[in-house]
Design an enzyme around this catalytic site. Structure first.
Site, PDB file in Angstrom:
ATOM      1  N   ARG A 158      54.611  30.946  41.268  1.00 34.59           N
ATOM      2  CA  ARG A 158      53.393  30.552  40.561  1.00 34.59           C
ATOM      3  C   ARG A 158      52.259  30.287  41.550  1.00 34.59           C
ATOM      4  O   ARG A 158      51.465  29.367  41.384  1.00 34.59           O
ATOM      5  CB  ARG A 158      53.630  29.320  39.676  1.00 34.59           C
ATOM      6  CG  ARG A 158      54.725  29.478  38.649  1.00 34.59           C
ATOM      7  CD  ARG A 158      54.419  30.588  37.645  1.00 34.59           C
ATOM      8  NE  ARG A 158      55.573  30.779  36.758  1.00 34.59           N
ATOM      9  CZ  ARG A 158      56.552  31.655  36.987  1.00 34.59           C
ATOM     10  NH1 ARG A 158      56.495  32.441  38.046  1.00 34.59           N
ATOM     11  NH2 ARG A 158      57.558  31.770  36.144  1.00 34.59           N
ATOM     12  N   SER A 232      53.720  26.627  29.486  1.00 34.23           N
ATOM     13  CA  SER A 232      54.527  25.762  30.353  1.00 34.23           C
ATOM     14  C   SER A 232      53.608  24.929  31.241  1.00 34.23           C
ATOM     15  O   SER A 232      52.803  25.491  31.984  1.00 34.23           O
ATOM     16  CB  SER A 232      55.463  26.605  31.213  1.00 34.23           C
ATOM     17  OG  SER A 232      56.335  27.357  30.408  1.00 34.23           O
ATOM     18  N   GLU A 328      51.468  23.411  36.432  1.00 28.58           N
ATOM     19  CA  GLU A 328      51.064  24.809  36.560  1.00 28.58           C
ATOM     20  C   GLU A 328      49.567  24.994  36.336  1.00 28.58           C
ATOM     21  O   GLU A 328      48.916  25.733  37.075  1.00 28.58           O
ATOM     22  CB  GLU A 328      51.842  25.687  35.573  1.00 28.58           C
ATOM     23  CG  GLU A 328      53.234  26.051  36.038  1.00 28.58           C
ATOM     24  CD  GLU A 328      53.788  27.242  35.266  1.00 28.58           C
ATOM     25  OE1 GLU A 328      52.993  28.109  34.846  1.00 28.58           O
ATOM     26  OE2 GLU A 328      55.010  27.318  35.092  1.00 28.58           O
TER      27      GLU A 328
END
Length: 332
Positions: A158, A232, A328
């Site tokens: 990520r 998420s 995130e």
């Protein structure tokens, strides 16, 4: 300009200046502008990876560059290109419609094509870097166009160069993806293994995997059009094998995935659920009832409430497992 409709959390914020970018030339006009050129920039795609906690003084660049095409075909791959403003899921569906498999595991991930390499999106055993060829970007200081390959993008979990050295300094305009030949399905993920067992289909087609992934995601994740969220919210933490064994000793049911380098990825949603957060709220921000990894806007939430909830979850997980969860989304 209100940004409430431009972020999937539906959080209230106002931008002093918003520029719609439909070409590289639009970016250069901003760079050369006497007022906007030197101002800080906020790059906005689909707004699905963003938590707005305040009004935005920066020049907001709303990326709306379109276009999809097959650029090349070689003996071992198809190369496809898409504009940074295209919806990611639409491009995944389009590749399958063209008979070009390889992106099916990444179906239904929210956001735009331009955000995909920034975040190095991933799901169900596949990351963008596994299918990446190159991208075009415009430097927000010089206005020059550059082309970067995978090594230059410094992809991590990520993560990428665009969240590091080039954060806020470069705009992705087009992305090219490499879809390998022959196609090999990526099925080594628990949810997909369950689907194979349920259906008896042990050799699914790319279209079947696409349908499975869409069904799995829709069952777990709320539609942002119905309830505000950013997908998420936390990254799945990666720990050493020794740390994982220690946690398993205390919590044998923990969901974990061994990685090729010997480390282990833990399911952040499981950690949050184990701490009792599923369905709980702080103010008007809450944890989704069907997936503890997703934070939601229950109606009229502020960015501050979302951040307060996220920090409470972080402290709770750290207190029980000694693991610090990392968000995130970009928090502005």
């Amino acid at each position: 300009m209100s940004l409430r409709e431009h972020n999937s959390f539906g959080l209230p914020a106002v931008a002093r200046t918003l520029v719609r970018v439909r070409s590289e030339a639009d970016v250069r006009r901003v760079v050369d502008h006497p007022e906007f050129g030197r101002a800080p920039k906020l790059i906005l795609g689909g707004g699905s990876n963003l938590v707005l906690t305040r009004d935005v003084d920066a020049v907001v660049l709303k990326i709306e560059i379109e276009g999809r095409r097959l650029v090349a075909e070689t003996e071992d791959a198809w190369i496809v290109e898409a504009g940074a403003g295209e919806r990611w899921h639409d491009v995944v569906a389009w590749t399958l419609d063209q008979g070009l498999p390889g992106l099916e595991n990444l179906a239904l991930i929210p956001g735009t094509v331009g955000a995909a390499p920034v975040q190095n999106i991933g799901a169900y055993g596949v990351e963008l870097k596994d299918r990446f060829h190159s991208l075009d970007a415009v430097d927000l200081i010089t206005g020059r166009s550059v082309t970067l390959d995978a090594a230059m993008c410094r992809f991590g979990y990520r993560d990428s160069l665009f969240k590091q050295d080039l954060a806020g300094k470069s705009v992705v305009t087009r992305v090219r993806l490499r879809l390998p030949k022959p196609w090999v399905p990526a099925l080594g993920y628990l949810d997909l293994e369950r689907k194979m067992a349920e259906t008896g289909d042990t050799h699914p087609s790319a279209r079947t995997i696409f349908d499975w992934v869409c069904a799995i995601r829709r069952a777990k994740l709320p539609d942002p059009a119905a309830i505000g969220n950013a997908g998420s919210f936390f990254k799945n933490p990666v720990v050493s094998a020794e740390q994982c064994r220690d946690i398993i000793g205390r919590d044998p049911e923990i969901v974990h995935y061994p990685l090729p380098d010997g480390s282990v990825k833990l399911a952040a949603g499981w950690l949050i659920d184990a701490c009792g957060w599923k369905g709980k709220s702080v103010g008007r921000a809450g944890v989704y009832e069907r997936q503890a990894l997703v934070l939601v806007n229950r109606g009229g939430a502020s960015g501050a409430e979302v951040v307060t909830l996220a920090r409470a979850i972080q402290e709770s997980v750290y207190g029980r497992f000694g693991i610090r969860l990392e968000p995130e989304p970009v928090i502005v």
